[in-house]
Design a protein around this motif. Sequence first.
Motif, short mmCIF file in Angstrom:
data_model
loop_
_atom_site.label_atom_id
_atom_site.label_comp_id
_atom_site.label_asym_id
_atom_site.label_seq_id
_atom_site.Cartn_x
_atom_site.Cartn_y
_atom_site.Cartn_z
N CYS A 17 3.39 14.11 14.18
CA CYS A 17 2.61 14.21 15.61
C CYS A 17 2.30 12.73 16.45
N GLY A 18 2.58 11.54 15.62
CA GLY A 18 2.21 10.30 16.37
C GLY A 18 0.76 9.83 16.35
N ARG A 19 -0.07 10.66 15.59
CA ARG A 19 -1.50 10.22 15.51
C ARG A 19 -1.42 8.87 14.75
N ILE A 20 -2.26 8.01 15.24
CA ILE A 20 -2.48 6.64 14.65
C ILE A 20 -4.01 6.71 14.00
N GLY A 21 -4.09 6.01 12.86
CA GLY A 21 -5.44 5.83 12.26
C GLY A 21 -5.55 4.61 11.03
N ILE A 22 -6.34 4.51 10.49
CA ILE A 22 -6.47 3.57 9.40
C ILE A 22 -6.39 4.01 7.93
N VAL A 23 -5.65 3.38 7.11
CA VAL A 23 -5.30 4.01 5.75
C VAL A 23 -5.43 2.59 4.90
N HIS A 24 -5.99 3.15 3.64
CA HIS A 24 -5.97 2.19 2.39
C HIS A 24 -4.60 2.17 2.02
N VAL A 25 -4.08 1.03 1.62
CA VAL A 25 -2.76 0.78 0.96
C VAL A 25 -2.81 0.06 -0.41
N TRP A 26 -2.56 0.84 -1.38
CA TRP A 26 -2.44 0.45 -2.57
C TRP A 26 -1.07 -0.34 -3.02
N PRO A 27 -1.13 -1.34 -4.02
CA PRO A 27 0.10 -2.16 -4.44
C PRO A 27 1.27 -1.18 -4.61
N ASP A 28 0.96 -0.23 -5.25
CA ASP A 28 2.16 0.89 -5.40
C ASP A 28 2.82 1.49 -4.22
N GLY A 29 2.29 1.18 -2.94
CA GLY A 29 2.42 1.74 -1.80
C GLY A 29 1.93 3.31 -1.40
N THR A 30 1.09 3.39 -2.18
CA THR A 30 0.20 4.76 -1.99
C THR A 30 -0.53 4.59 -0.81
N ARG A 31 -0.66 5.48 0.13
CA ARG A 31 -1.43 5.53 1.28
C ARG A 31 -2.27 6.52 1.46
N LYS A 32 -3.74 6.37 1.65
CA LYS A 32 -4.65 7.27 1.82
C LYS A 32 -5.49 6.98 3.33
N PRO A 33 -5.63 8.24 3.94
CA PRO A 33 -6.69 7.83 5.16
C PRO A 33 -8.08 7.33 4.90
N LEU A 34 -8.28 6.34 5.44
CA LEU A 34 -9.91 5.83 5.42
C LEU A 34 -10.92 6.79 5.77
#
Length: 61
Positions: A17-34
């Motif tokens: 959808c193109g929505r932009i936000g901030i995420v946490h990124v772990w060394p293994d590449g996992t991305r979770k919304p903040l």
Amino acid sequence: MAEHEKRRRAAAKCVGCGRIGIVHVWPDGTRKPLGQTNFCDCSDSTLRLLEEEREAGDDLP
């Protein structure tokens, strides 16, 4: 090192959808919304870091 010290923050965009936000990124590449469980309303929200788009030469919003 504590778990929270291993991650970093980054701006990301939902490919669907193109929505932009901030995420946490772990060394293994996992991305979770903040601060939230869902990034957007897409059923399968694939998140791409804006820095990856810049490296790929894609236009930023």
